[in-house]
Every structure is written in C-alpha cells, then in structure tokens.
Design an enzyme around this catalytic site. Sequence first.
Site, PDB file in Angstrom:
ATOM      1  CG  ASP A 153      -2.009  -1.042   1.291  1.00 39.60           C
ATOM      2  OD1 ASP A 153      -2.441  -1.486   0.095  1.00 39.60           O
ATOM      3  OD2 ASP A 153      -2.169  -1.692   2.313  1.00 39.60           O
ATOM      4  CE1 TYR A 199       3.862  -6.390   3.621  1.00 40.65           C
ATOM      5  CE2 TYR A 199       3.131  -8.576   3.639  1.00 40.65           C
ATOM      6  CZ  TYR A 199       3.121  -7.387   3.138  1.00 40.65           C
ATOM      7  OH  TYR A 199       2.497  -7.154   1.713  1.00 40.65           O
TER       8      TYR A 199
END
Length: 241
Positions: free
Chosen positions: A51, A109
């Site tokens: 994002d 992540y």
Amino acid sequence: MRYLVNMKYDGTNFYGFQIQEDVRTIEKEVTLVLSKILNEEVKIVGCSRTDKGVHANDLYFHFDTSKEIDTNKLKYSLNSMLTDEIYIKDISKVEDDFHARYSVKEKEYVYIINTGTYEPTKRNIEFQYNKEIDIELIKEASKKLIGEKDFKSFTSDNEKENTIRNVKDIRIEKINDKVYIYIVANGFLKYMVRNIVGLLLDINEGKKKVEEIENIILSKDRTKLGLCVSPVGLYLNKVNY
C-alpha cells in the site's frame, strides 16, 4: 521466456505497488523503464501489492519476453535508469509456469517501531511511537493470532470473499529503542498487518485486553478493532517460494 526479478524499495513517495492513474507507483515506474530498455511493451506481475507508504526489502515480479536476456546487463541498466528509491537485487530466468504471485508459499512482513525519542530523519521508515512497550504482554497477545483463522475483522476490504489466512509465526524483538514485529503467513489481507500491530499497541496501552482477541476474531467486524497503524513502519521483508 519468463524472468523473475527481485527488488527492494523505499515506498515513502509512492502510492503503493500497483499501477494507478495519475499517481506514482512502483509497478508503473518499473514497467516504463523495463519497456524502454527492452524496446517492447512489458507487463509485470508482482508477488504482492504493498500500500501507499509501505516499503519492501524483498519483493518479486515476473515478466515475459521473446528475447534472450543477459540478466546481469539488465540488472545494471534498470538500476542505472530507475529512481534511487528502487533497487533491483537479482534477475533470473524461470520456467514459463512459474508465477510471482501464485507460486508464493509464504510471506513475512516486519513492522518497525521506535519507542525512544522522536527521530525526524526516520519518520518515514519507522513508526514514531515514542513510548515504552510491554514486550512480554504483546508476545502473549500475539500467540492468540497464530494459526488458520478468519481475519475479516483485520481488513477493510469488503470485496474479499475468502478472508481466512494462516498466520504461521509472529516474532517480536526489541533491540535498544526499536521493536520489530515479524509476521509470517501464507497470505495477507489489505491492512491486515497494520491492524494486527494496532491491536497489539492498543493492548499495550490498556485499551484492549488479551482476553478480547478471540471475540474480535469471531465477530468478523472491523469496528471491534481500534488503531490501524501508519504504513511508514511496514516492510514486505521476505517472500518464500
């Protein structure tokens, strides 16, 4: 012929990975440069769609071409022509049935939090939380999120029909004033990592309790959560095929 490219980037000034109209994205800039080098229209397929403001230490994409490529020369050319915010780590030839997205087995992540004094020079690469974190408490909370579960409460993407994901591991480390939260899963929903970190920080502040996590998951209701943390501390850290 299909080629696999491994890259990293600073996502601060990009509106994410995926191509969008009228804004800077990683995919758009790489596609333009790659097409120019190869002198043909190239479409790239990424392993993930980070994002706006999110970074990557390890992101892969593939592309197809009829040309036999010297991968070392292509790597050099890409790095010479791309912005300094993007770096190509490696390029390799792969089988035609290999898919940068669908061949992924798991992703990791990492979210980086600064618990010390505010650092203006790192405000775009670390979340400036600037207060203490009870590491043992959030480690206890994180255990409730491991396993195959419906993470609908942890995403704002209402278009996803399947919101079940398998979180294989959550590892939390503190080094000096920095807290690193590593999350490994077979896949991630939009904002899922940021919502998980937000929940852990809400628990750290006493806004939520560890005992509430199971009900939050079962509710499948995003409004049961509080904070969705900033994208600045988030990195796609590792992709395993």
